[in-house]
Design an enzyme around this catalytic site. Structure first.
Site, PDB file in Angstrom:
ATOM      1  N   ASP A   1      44.867  30.208 101.682  1.00  0.00           N
ATOM      2  CA  ASP A   1      46.000  29.619 102.400  1.00  0.00           C
ATOM      3  C   ASP A   1      47.270  29.798 101.591  1.00  0.00           C
ATOM      4  O   ASP A   1      47.571  29.009 100.692  1.00  0.00           O
ATOM      5  CB  ASP A   1      45.726  28.128 102.659  1.00  0.00           C
ATOM      6  CG  ASP A   1      46.836  27.462 103.460  1.00  0.00           C
ATOM      7  OD1 ASP A   1      47.729  28.200 103.963  1.00  0.00           O
ATOM      8  OD2 ASP A   1      46.809  26.227 103.590  1.00  0.00           O
TER       9      ASP A   1
ATOM     10  N   LYS B   1      53.827  28.497 100.559  1.00  0.00           N
ATOM     11  CA  LYS B   1      53.613  27.477  99.531  1.00  0.00           C
ATOM     12  C   LYS B   1      54.312  27.870  98.234  1.00  0.00           C
ATOM     13  O   LYS B   1      54.620  29.057  98.026  1.00  0.00           O
ATOM     14  CB  LYS B   1      52.110  27.331  99.252  1.00  0.00           C
ATOM     15  CG  LYS B   1      51.317  26.670 100.365  1.00  0.00           C
ATOM     16  CD  LYS B   1      49.866  26.480  99.946  1.00  0.00           C
ATOM     17  CE  LYS B   1      49.027  25.859 101.043  1.00  0.00           C
ATOM     18  NZ  LYS B   1      49.397  24.484 101.384  1.00  0.00           N
TER      19      LYS B   1
ATOM     20  N   GLU C   1      47.918  25.229 109.296  1.00  0.00           N
ATOM     21  CA  GLU C   1      47.097  26.223 109.991  1.00  0.00           C
ATOM     22  C   GLU C   1      45.674  25.752 110.248  1.00  0.00           C
ATOM     23  O   GLU C   1      45.029  26.206 111.192  1.00  0.00           O
ATOM     24  CB  GLU C   1      47.071  27.533 109.185  1.00  0.00           C
ATOM     25  CG  GLU C   1      46.029  27.615 108.065  1.00  0.00           C
ATOM     26  CD  GLU C   1      46.216  26.609 106.950  1.00  0.00           C
ATOM     27  OE1 GLU C   1      47.326  26.072 106.827  1.00  0.00           O
ATOM     28  OE2 GLU C   1      45.243  26.338 106.217  1.00  0.00           O
TER      29      GLU C   1
ATOM     30  N   ASP D   1      40.369  26.503 100.303  1.00  0.00           N
ATOM     31  CA  ASP D   1      40.612  26.079 101.685  1.00  0.00           C
ATOM     32  C   ASP D   1      39.476  26.481 102.641  1.00  0.00           C
ATOM     33  O   ASP D   1      39.535  26.204 103.835  1.00  0.00           O
ATOM     34  CB  ASP D   1      41.960  26.665 102.155  1.00  0.00           C
ATOM     35  CG  ASP D   1      42.735  25.690 103.030  1.00  0.00           C
ATOM     36  OD1 ASP D   1      42.395  24.490 103.034  1.00  0.00           O
ATOM     37  OD2 ASP D   1      43.667  26.144 103.712  1.00  0.00           O
TER      38      ASP D   1
ATOM     39  N   ASP E   1      52.096  26.514 107.660  1.00  0.00           N
ATOM     40  CA  ASP E   1      51.168  25.997 106.652  1.00  0.00           C
ATOM     41  C   ASP E   1      50.250  24.911 107.230  1.00  0.00           C
ATOM     42  O   ASP E   1      49.285  24.512 106.590  1.00  0.00           O
ATOM     43  CB  ASP E   1      51.958  25.463 105.455  1.00  0.00           C
ATOM     44  CG  ASP E   1      51.120  25.312 104.199  1.00  0.00           C
ATOM     45  OD1 ASP E   1      49.982  25.825 104.196  1.00  0.00           O
ATOM     46  OD2 ASP E   1      51.600  24.693 103.238  1.00  0.00           O
TER      47      ASP E   1
ATOM     48  N   LYS F   1      36.352  24.116 108.493  1.00  0.00           N
ATOM     49  CA  LYS F   1      37.561  24.930 108.300  1.00  0.00           C
ATOM     50  C   LYS F   1      37.269  25.967 107.230  1.00  0.00           C
ATOM     51  O   LYS F   1      36.908  25.628 106.104  1.00  0.00           O
ATOM     52  CB  LYS F   1      38.742  24.041 107.866  1.00  0.00           C
ATOM     53  CG  LYS F   1      39.961  24.825 107.369  1.00  0.00           C
ATOM     54  CD  LYS F   1      41.136  23.909 106.974  1.00  0.00           C
ATOM     55  CE  LYS F   1      42.276  24.709 106.336  1.00  0.00           C
ATOM     56  NZ  LYS F   1      43.437  23.871 105.938  1.00  0.00           N
TER      57      LYS F   1
ATOM     58  N   ARG G   1      44.443  22.965 111.330  1.00  0.00           N
ATOM     59  CA  ARG G   1      44.254  22.272 112.616  1.00  0.00           C
ATOM     60  C   ARG G   1      44.225  23.269 113.763  1.00  0.00           C
ATOM     61  O   ARG G   1      43.608  23.024 114.794  1.00  0.00           O
ATOM     62  CB  ARG G   1      45.341  21.202 112.792  1.00  0.00           C
ATOM     63  CG  ARG G   1      46.736  21.730 112.818  1.00  0.00           C
ATOM     64  CD  ARG G   1      47.771  20.661 112.494  1.00  0.00           C
ATOM     65  NE  ARG G   1      47.857  20.362 111.058  1.00  0.00           N
ATOM     66  CZ  ARG G   1      48.653  19.453 110.526  1.00  0.00           C
ATOM     67  NH1 ARG G   1      49.438  18.722 111.301  1.00  0.00           N
ATOM     68  NH2 ARG G   1      48.685  19.250 109.223  1.00  0.00           N
TER      69      ARG G   1
END
Ligand code: BES
Ligand code: MN
Ligand code: ZN
Length: 492
Positions: A263, A270, A342, A281, A340, A258, A344
């Site tokens: 993020d 967030k 995201e 991230d 959020d 990933k 996956r």
């Protein structure tokens, strides 16, 4: 930093500063006993007065002369029977980190007294990571790599130890590459530049590289990844790295990362506290890049495909919205309930691709869920799987390298229904927040078919908010070594 193997006694060292390992129990080791003798019983005296006990990571800097050295650092190794590969990494790292607080021309580490070669690799690797911190942008550095590092190992298996030191250096450099990529902020490392960095690494190491830009991603129907990228002014990328260490057509290991370079949460924004460290991230992608470098430099006899999905999760005018339905590469549809969640979505397309390319086994790494950190704490990664033997192999590799990992369950009858959607094949979050690490893995499972797959959620261990004795705060580089071990253990 130059690293070499030495045989000389601790009292004949040429170094300016030395570190000597001391166990909490049992007699002093060879080096510690020699220092103790040279200092008139000082170490045993400190132990008797409980000023220094040898507890793991305990440090006692003695401003005394032994040989040429003007500084002797006693390093606690803990209990003898508890010492393992992870301890070798962490104690060497702690010692190096301490000594690297000031510039030093020559340092010698006397920790290894006939360790197995693997521990020596880990120790050298730890020493290298201990010399580098997160202060990339500070005028006054808090860590200074040594001019030379001498590694002593009390025996005379010169060739074996020489190789272990060379391998440890490869591992340490790989971990530091990963850490640097994660520690650099989002305005420096975004999808295009992370792809460039990966390509540079590949060029230096004879790895084949393929970068997919936005039009290519559209042509390839990577609809889930593209949806995440829509909110950002930075165009997305997929990086594919192919290392050929075995025959053409031999079974391939896929390492999937990933790479969300920042993020913000997207429209499901967030909080400032939650967002602050979200340059981390991209740790999954960065771990893949570091591991690919080490695997290539070690010339492991295996074919490995590394793939990273690089996007920035932002709130721009075109950002994906709640209720949007995305079509992933394999044709499955996903209803967005929370922008959020995201990671996956990015992984869904990557996993579809490697399955199509018929890799033999998949391991993915992702800073995927805060829920995994709630479950296991900050130092332990979660692992989830569709194939127990493969998960066992991943867990064994992590254990062998001393990188903590714990399996979470995937009961279909309990968790499958939690990601069902009324309008699409699935939704991108679970029903309620319970079991969040697992419901995330359940979505990924929809994209791996029957290919043996292990998903490692590194949201906790990838990035530290606070320093540890053996590591500065910031990116940890954790799981680079596990991936390399997995490639070493490879039995398709
Ligand atoms: N990147 C985060 C997960 C994360 C949290 C990584 C803390 C490192 C430290 C991920 O994209 C995320 O935001 N996950 C959400 C999922 C939720 C919306 C279902 C989370 O964990 O809150
Ligand atoms: Mn997120
Ligand atoms: Zn994320």
């Amino acid at each position: 930093m130059q690293i070499h193997h030495i045989h000389s006694r601790v009292t004949e060292t040429e170094a300016d500063a030395i570190a000597v390992g001391v166990f909490e129990d049992g007699p002093l080791g060879e080096a510690a006993a020699a220092v103790d003798g040279a200092l008139g019983g000082a170490i045993r005296n400190l132990q008797e007065r409980k000023e220094f006990t040898g507890r793991c990571y305990e440090m006692a800097p003695l401003l005394v002369s032994v040989g040429r050295a003007r500084q002797v650092l006693l390093v606690g190794l803990g209990k003898r029977d508890k010492f393992d590969a992870g301890s070798a990494f962490r104690t060497a790292s702690a010692a190096a980190r301490h000594l690297a607080g000031k510039p030093r021309a020559a340092v010698a580490l006397f920790l290894d007294e006939g360790w197995p070669a693997e521990w020596t690799e880990n120790g050298v690797c730890g020493a290298i990571t201990g010399c580098e911190g997160q202060d990339l942008y500070r005028a006054e550095k808090s860590r200074h790599p040594f001019g030379t590092l001498a590694w002593s190992s009390g025996d005379n298996e010169t060739i074996v130890k020489g190789e272990a030191i060379a391998k440890g250096r490869i591992l340490g450099d790989a971990m530091n590459l990963t850490r640097r990529l994660v520690n650099e902020p989002a305005d420096e490392i975004y999808p295009e530049t992370l792809a460039e960095r990966a390509a540079e690494m590949a060029g230096r190491n004879g790895i084949e590289v393929d970068i997919w830009d936005q039009p290519r991603l559209e042509a390839e129907r990577c609809g889930a990844l593209l949806a995440v990228a829509k909110g950002s002014s930075r165009p997305p990328r997929i990086v594919v790295l192919r290392y050929h260490g075995a025959a053409k057509g031999a079974p391939t290991l896929a390492i999937v990362g990933k790479g969300v370079t920042f993020d913000s949460g997207g429209l499901s924004l967030k909080t400032p506290e939650g967002m602050f460290t979200m340059k981390c991230d991209k740790a999954g992608a960065s771990t893949m890049v570091g591991a690919m470098q080490a695997i290539a430099q070690l010339k492991l006899p295996i074919n490995v495909l590394g793939i990273a999905g690089l996007v920035e999760n932002m709130t721009g005018p075109a950002a994906m919205k709640l209720g949007d339905v995305l079509r992933a590469r394999n044709g499955k549809t996903i209803e967005v309930h929370n922008t959020d969640a995201e990671g996956r979505l990015v992984l869904a397309d990557l996993l579809s691709l490697v399955v199509e390319w018929k890799v033999a086994k998949i391991v993915d790494l992702a800073t995927l869920t805060g829920a995994c950190v709630v479950a296991l704490g900050t130092e332990v990664a979660g692992v989830m799987t569709n194939n127990q033997p493969w998960c066992d192999a991943v867990t064994a590799a992590a254990r062998r390298q001393g990188e903590p990992i714990w399996q979470l369950p995937m009961y279909p009858e309990i968790y499958d229904e939690l990601i069902k959607s009324e309008v699409a094949d699935m939704k991108n979050v679970g029903d309620g927040r319970w079991g969040g690490a697992i419901t995330a893995a359940k979505l990924l499972e929809q994209f791996v078919g029957n290919t043996p797959w292990a998903h490692i959620d590194i949201a906790g261990p990838a990035f530290r908010d606070k320093p540890k004795p053996w590591s500065d705060a910031g990116a940890s580089g954790q799981f680079v070594r596990t991936l390399v071990q997995l490639a070493r253990d490879w039995q398709p």
